[in-house]
Design a protein around this motif. Structure first.
Motif, mmCIF file in Angstrom:
data_model
loop_
_atom_site.group_PDB
_atom_site.id
_atom_site.type_symbol
_atom_site.label_atom_id
_atom_site.label_comp_id
_atom_site.label_asym_id
_atom_site.label_seq_id
_atom_site.Cartn_x
_atom_site.Cartn_y
_atom_site.Cartn_z
ATOM 1 N N LEU A 185 58.433 -14.408 -59.281
ATOM 2 C CA LEU A 185 57.670 -15.126 -60.305
ATOM 3 C C LEU A 185 58.594 -15.649 -61.398
ATOM 4 N N LEU A 186 59.568 -14.807 -61.790
ATOM 5 C CA LEU A 186 60.500 -15.242 -62.832
ATOM 6 C C LEU A 186 61.325 -16.426 -62.354
ATOM 7 N N LEU A 187 61.776 -16.364 -61.094
ATOM 8 C CA LEU A 187 62.592 -17.450 -60.571
ATOM 9 C C LEU A 187 61.780 -18.732 -60.450
ATOM 10 N N ASP A 188 60.504 -18.563 -60.205
ATOM 11 C CA ASP A 188 59.658 -19.725 -59.996
ATOM 12 C C ASP A 188 59.320 -20.391 -61.328
ATOM 13 N N GLU A 189 59.489 -19.664 -62.383
ATOM 14 C CA GLU A 189 59.171 -20.177 -63.708
ATOM 15 C C GLU A 189 60.116 -21.332 -64.042
ATOM 16 N N ILE A 237 62.762 -13.188 -51.539
ATOM 17 C CA ILE A 237 62.927 -14.507 -50.921
ATOM 18 C C ILE A 237 61.645 -14.913 -50.194
ATOM 19 N N VAL A 238 61.045 -13.951 -49.477
ATOM 20 C CA VAL A 238 59.814 -14.260 -48.748
ATOM 21 C C VAL A 238 58.726 -14.703 -49.727
ATOM 22 N N ILE A 239 58.557 -13.931 -50.800
ATOM 23 C CA ILE A 239 57.503 -14.248 -51.769
ATOM 24 C C ILE A 239 57.827 -15.557 -52.497
ATOM 25 N N TYR A 240 59.109 -15.721 -52.822
ATOM 26 C CA TYR A 240 59.534 -16.927 -53.539
ATOM 27 C C TYR A 240 59.271 -18.176 -52.695
ATOM 28 N N THR A 241 59.576 -18.077 -51.406
ATOM 29 C CA THR A 241 59.337 -19.210 -50.514
ATOM 30 C C THR A 241 57.856 -19.554 -50.478
ATOM 31 N N ALA A 242 57.017 -18.505 -50.444
ATOM 32 C CA ALA A 242 55.571 -18.742 -50.451
ATOM 33 C C ALA A 242 55.156 -19.427 -51.753
ATOM 34 N N LEU A 243 55.781 -19.001 -52.855
ATOM 35 C CA LEU A 243 55.449 -19.589 -54.157
ATOM 36 C C LEU A 243 55.799 -21.068 -54.213
ATOM 37 N N ARG A 244 56.941 -21.429 -53.605
ATOM 38 C CA ARG A 244 57.376 -22.819 -53.639
ATOM 39 C C ARG A 244 56.414 -23.715 -52.863
ATOM 40 N N GLU A 292 50.041 -29.330 -58.292
ATOM 41 C CA GLU A 292 48.870 -29.822 -59.026
ATOM 42 C C GLU A 292 48.028 -28.676 -59.576
ATOM 43 N N LEU A 293 48.012 -27.556 -58.789
ATOM 44 C CA LEU A 293 47.210 -26.415 -59.214
ATOM 45 C C LEU A 293 47.670 -25.920 -60.585
ATOM 46 N N TYR A 294 48.997 -25.849 -60.743
ATOM 47 C CA TYR A 294 49.539 -25.375 -62.017
ATOM 48 C C TYR A 294 49.157 -26.336 -63.127
ATOM 49 N N GLU A 295 49.263 -27.602 -62.770
ATOM 50 C CA GLU A 295 49.000 -28.612 -63.765
ATOM 51 C C GLU A 295 47.569 -28.484 -64.287
ATOM 52 N N SER A 296 46.625 -28.394 -63.327
ATOM 53 C CA SER A 296 45.239 -28.309 -63.767
ATOM 54 C C SER A 296 44.990 -27.010 -64.516
ATOM 55 N N ALA A 297 45.678 -25.942 -64.109
ATOM 56 C CA ALA A 297 45.523 -24.675 -64.815
ATOM 57 C C ALA A 297 46.004 -24.820 -66.251
ATOM 58 N N ILE A 350 46.144 -27.562 -67.958
ATOM 59 C CA ILE A 350 45.197 -28.405 -68.689
ATOM 60 C C ILE A 350 43.991 -27.578 -69.136
ATOM 61 N N ASP A 351 43.622 -26.620 -68.249
ATOM 62 C CA ASP A 351 42.500 -25.739 -68.594
ATOM 63 C C ASP A 351 42.891 -24.698 -69.635
ATOM 64 N N GLY A 352 44.165 -24.704 -70.034
ATOM 65 C CA GLY A 352 44.579 -23.806 -71.104
ATOM 66 C C GLY A 352 45.222 -22.492 -70.677
ATOM 67 N N CYS A 353 45.692 -22.405 -69.430
ATOM 68 C CA CYS A 353 46.363 -21.171 -68.963
ATOM 69 C C CYS A 353 47.813 -21.120 -69.445
ATOM 70 N N GLY A 354 48.224 -19.973 -69.962
ATOM 71 C CA GLY A 354 49.644 -19.768 -70.277
ATOM 72 C C GLY A 354 50.366 -19.349 -69.007
ATOM 73 N N PRO A 355 51.726 -19.203 -69.062
ATOM 74 C CA PRO A 355 52.502 -18.841 -67.868
ATOM 75 C C PRO A 355 52.034 -17.521 -67.249
ATOM 76 N N VAL A 356 51.691 -16.556 -68.085
ATOM 77 C CA VAL A 356 51.290 -15.256 -67.542
ATOM 78 C C VAL A 356 49.970 -15.390 -66.784
ATOM 79 N N GLN A 357 49.073 -16.155 -67.362
ATOM 80 C CA GLN A 357 47.780 -16.324 -66.691
ATOM 81 C C GLN A 357 47.927 -17.119 -65.404
ATOM 82 N N VAL A 358 48.815 -18.119 -65.430
ATOM 83 C CA VAL A 358 49.069 -18.874 -64.194
ATOM 84 C C VAL A 358 49.568 -17.921 -63.119
ATOM 85 N N ALA A 359 50.471 -17.039 -63.524
ATOM 86 C CA ALA A 359 51.025 -16.087 -62.552
ATOM 87 C C ALA A 359 49.928 -15.182 -62.001
ATOM 88 N N LEU A 360 49.112 -14.638 -62.905
ATOM 89 C CA LEU A 360 48.122 -13.655 -62.479
ATOM 90 C C LEU A 360 46.963 -14.285 -61.712
#
Lengths: 311, 432
Positions: free
Chosen positions: A108-112, A189-196, A201-206, A208-218
């Motif tokens: 998650l940190l690397l994906d940030e 690496i396995v989880i990171y690859t899945a994250l990539r 767009e999902l993050y973007e809309s999140a 816009i809906d007002g999610c911070g990084p922690v909420q996006v992660a969770l």
């Protein structure tokens, strides 16, 4: 030309029915040679035993005979096998959550987006996985032995107490620590690859809906990589039941590890130290069956929840 | 032979390597004019240099040495290689492993090729390779009579006397702790069954015996119990350390004087030289402490032989080499000088190579004469067909006793029970 050839073949004649088998042949023959035959032989051995007559010293005083299910009865009745399973489950209980937790956190940190030195960090965290378990255990073994450990040296210099990481209880943490060190990178690496693979767009809309990084992660990232988490969990579970290299390498250093500390160590002990390949074969099959049941059972349990989302 | 089990790194690899273990010869001709290539598995230090002497003189029988792990691990590898049909032609086998190897049909009976080789060896040693019967399963190479090694410099510094009985040894151990809590007289190692077996032999133990067509097993006899009890008390009192030998920590303890003494065998100088190089010239050797004052007894820790594989196609030529290696004056001299072995052959024991003390003990000029005197007091011993089981139970039972702080006596009973159970399961005839 490349596109013309198939077209003309399709027009000319149909593919003979055996062609697919020809393509499958390498995979099937390797599977048979490397998998089915050894398993079959193990099954055969598990039904045999050695019968000695008299002193057992002359030529031919040792015969291999049919044993029925005697080896299985002995394997299942051996408390030591169950004790060893309990030990590795205890060890797995410490290892798996820690290792997967760290792997998820790092991924998650690397994906940030704000993360710096991402490439370097990724390789640095992954690198221990490239160190063979035996070598890693040797290195850690030196760090654990109180009288040669630089850690203990610094601790003593700072007025700290003497800690023995190879004591009867501490040994669980010490072995789990080696596995965490070696395994976190791979799982990350396995989880990171899945994250990539999660659409941006999902993050973007999140956002816009007002999610911070922690909420996006969770709320988005973790649910999206759940299948990867489950897969790494199953792999870790299997690796836990099959732990061998770390305790075997540490064993000469301490009084805390018995020759049958883990199920595989017991199998190795039976097969190669006390020379009872037959009992070892039966125990192997028992262990393999249990591993299969545990992993499949777990997958079934979570299937609807995790993989349901994919289909 | 010395258990250079520094750190059993590749136990795993041994198991896997078995599959790949390769034998070489394919021709079955045994006439002496043909050129043959013999493979030889051994772990003796510098054994290749000794074999080079043979190869220089015997162009038709070329011996190729393959260096192996010591002891238990080699037995495992041999059993598997033999089962797979490609064992080496010759191999080094510790005496206690011979019955296991014979029982598994790994070693050949070479009685028809050995001629009068028997005459060159002490009866007790020859018995180790024949089990008292007509068959001959190996040619004795070296023996490991036990003695006490101690840091003479630190003994003098701390005002300690060299213990001559085990009672004095226990007293000395307590004195050491009282004078310097950072030091121990020695350590009890639950990882070295051969060491314990040697100490038990000295006390008069007889773990296996053969009567007629059946085995008798008495590992928990009075002598062994006495030895176990003795060390168990010392460990419980904290008078001796309880960490295993042959670890980096042990090396350090030998080097920096944390450990003052080591009841070990005649090959110890080589181990000390390798593992505690800084202490050169600071050690002395004495007779092992005795159970009764005035007695002179010892046991053997290790000692090995050269055996020929039952599946070898060149048994006669392999036997010729085995005899040469262990009785020829040039060969035994090289074994002593290059390999640091104490030769089994009688002539070699009074040979020129043993007139000088080992380099690590340069000050103790009477090292070998004294060693010979001690070696002659070694008790005879019969090994059983499943020493591997007994030894592995020793490790588990004694480590468990140490970690749970329980007496050592029951650990010996566990060894007895496990050994008998294993023999019964295989079908050996046992008398009670």
């Amino acid at each position: 030309m490349a596109s013309a050839a198939p077209r003309s073949r399709r027009a000319g004649r149909t593919v003979p029915a055996r062609v697919p088998y020809a393509f499958l042949a390498p995979a099937i023959s390797l599977f048979t040679l490397m998998f089915l035959i050894p398993i079959g032989y193990t099954g055969y051995l598990s039904l045999r035993k050695i019968q000695v007559t008299g002193l057992g010293l002359g030529r031919g005083s040792r015969r291999e005979v049919h044993a029925g299910l005697a080896n299985y009865r002995e394997a299942l009745a051996d408390g030591e096998l169950w004790d060893s399973m309990l030990r590795v489950l205890l060890y797995g209980g410490m290892l798996v959550p820690t290792m997967l937790g760290l792997a998820l956190l790092f991924a998650l940190l690397l994906d940030e987006a704000r993360a710096r030195a991402r490439r370097f960090s990724r390789i640095a965290i992954f690198l221990p996985y490239a160190v063979p378990a035996v070598i890693a255990s040797l290195l850690w073994g030196f760090l654990y032995l109180p009288s040669v450990s630089p850690v203990q040296y610094l601790l003593t210099a700072a007025g700290g107490p003497e800690v023995n990481p190879l004591g009867p209880t501490a040994i669980f943490f010490s072995i789990a620590n080696i596995a965490v060190w070696g395994g976190t990178g791979f799982n990350m690496i396995v989880i990171y690859t899945a994250l990539r693979a999660v659409p941006q767009e999902l993050y973007e809309s999140a956002r816009i809906d007002g999610c911070g990084p922690v909420q996006v992660a969770l709320r988005i990232k973790i649910p999206m990589v759940l299948p990867a988490l489950i897969m790494t969990f199953v792999f870790s579970l299997i690796a836990t039941l099959q732990v061998f290299s770390e305790p075997t390498t540490l064993r000469p250093l301490t009084n805390a590890l018995s020759s049958s500390w883990s199920p595989l160590m017991k199998i190795y002990q039976d097969a190669f130290v006390t020379g009872d390949t037959y009992l070892a074969a039966a125990t192997s099959i028992v262990l393999a069956t249990l591993t299969l049941v545990l992993s499949l059972g777990f997958l079934r349990l979570v299937q609807s929840r995790a993989f349901g989302q994919e289909s | 032979m010395q258990p250079t089990r520094n750190f059993k790194i590749l136990t795993v690899a041994v198991g896997l390597a078995l599959v790949a273990a390769c034998g070489s010869d394919s021709d079955s001709d045994t006439t002496t004019d043909d050129k043959v290539e013999l493979t030889f598995w051994s772990w003796a230090p510098n054994i290749d240099k000794v074999v080079d002497l043979w190869n220089a003189d015997h162009p038709n029988t070329h011996v190729a040495v393959s260096k192996q792990a010591q002891g238990d691990e080699l037995v495992v590898k041999l059993l598997t290689a033999a089962k797979a049909g490609n064992p080496p032609d010759l191999f080094q086998a510790e005496y206690q492993a011979l019955p296991t190897l014979v029982s598994n049909d790994v070693t050949a009976d070479i009685a028809e090729y050995v001629g009068d080789t028997k005459e060159g060896f002490a009866e007790g040693l020859w018995q180790q390779v024949t089990f008292g019967g007509d068959a001959v399963y190996a040619v004795p190479q070296d023996s490991g009579p036990m003695m006490l090694y101690y840091r003479s410099d630190l003994f003098a510094e701390m005002g300690l006397a060299v213990p001559t009985t085990w009672a004095e040894f226990a007293e000395t151990a307590k004195q050491v702790r009282a004078k310097d809590p950072g030091r121990y007289l020695t350590t009890f190692s639950a990882a070295d069954p051969g060491w314990f077996a040697g100490l038990a032999q000295q006390a008069g133990a007889s773990w296996w015996s053969i009567s007629g067509d059946s085995w008798k097993v008495s590992i928990n006899d009075t002598a062994t119990k006495q030895v176990a009890q003795y060390w168990g008390d010392l460990v419980a009192d904290g008078a001796v350390d309880n960490k295993p030998m042959y670890t980096p920590e042990w090396n350090k303890a030998l080097n920096d004087g944390t450990l003052l003494a080591w009841p070990s065998a005649i090959w110890a100088p080589g181990v000390l030289e390798g593992n505690a190089a800084d202490t050169k010239g600071k050690w002395s050797m004495a007779e092992l402490p005795q159970w009764n004052a005035g007695e002179h007894k010892t046991g053997n820790w290790g000692g090995s032989s050269t055996a020929v594989a039952a599946k070898s196609k060149h048994q006669q030529r392999a036997t010729e080499f085995a005899i040469w290696l262990n009785t020829d004056p040039a060969a035994t001299e090289a074994l002593v000088k290059e390999g640091g072995l104490y030769p089994a052959a009688r002539d070699a024991q009074s040979g020129p190579a043993l007139t000088e003390p080992p380099a690590f003990f340069a000050e103790q000029t009477d090292f070998y004469p004294k060693a010979k005197e001690i070696a002659d007091t070694a008790a005879g011993f019969t090994w059983g067909p499943n020493v591997n089981v007994t030894y592995s139970t020793y490790k588990d039972a004694f480590t468990a006793a140490i970690t749970s702080s329980t007496p050592f006596g029951p650990a010996v009973d566990t060894m007895q029970e496990a050994t008998i159970a294993d023999m019964r399961k295989s079908g050996f005839t046992i008398t009670d």
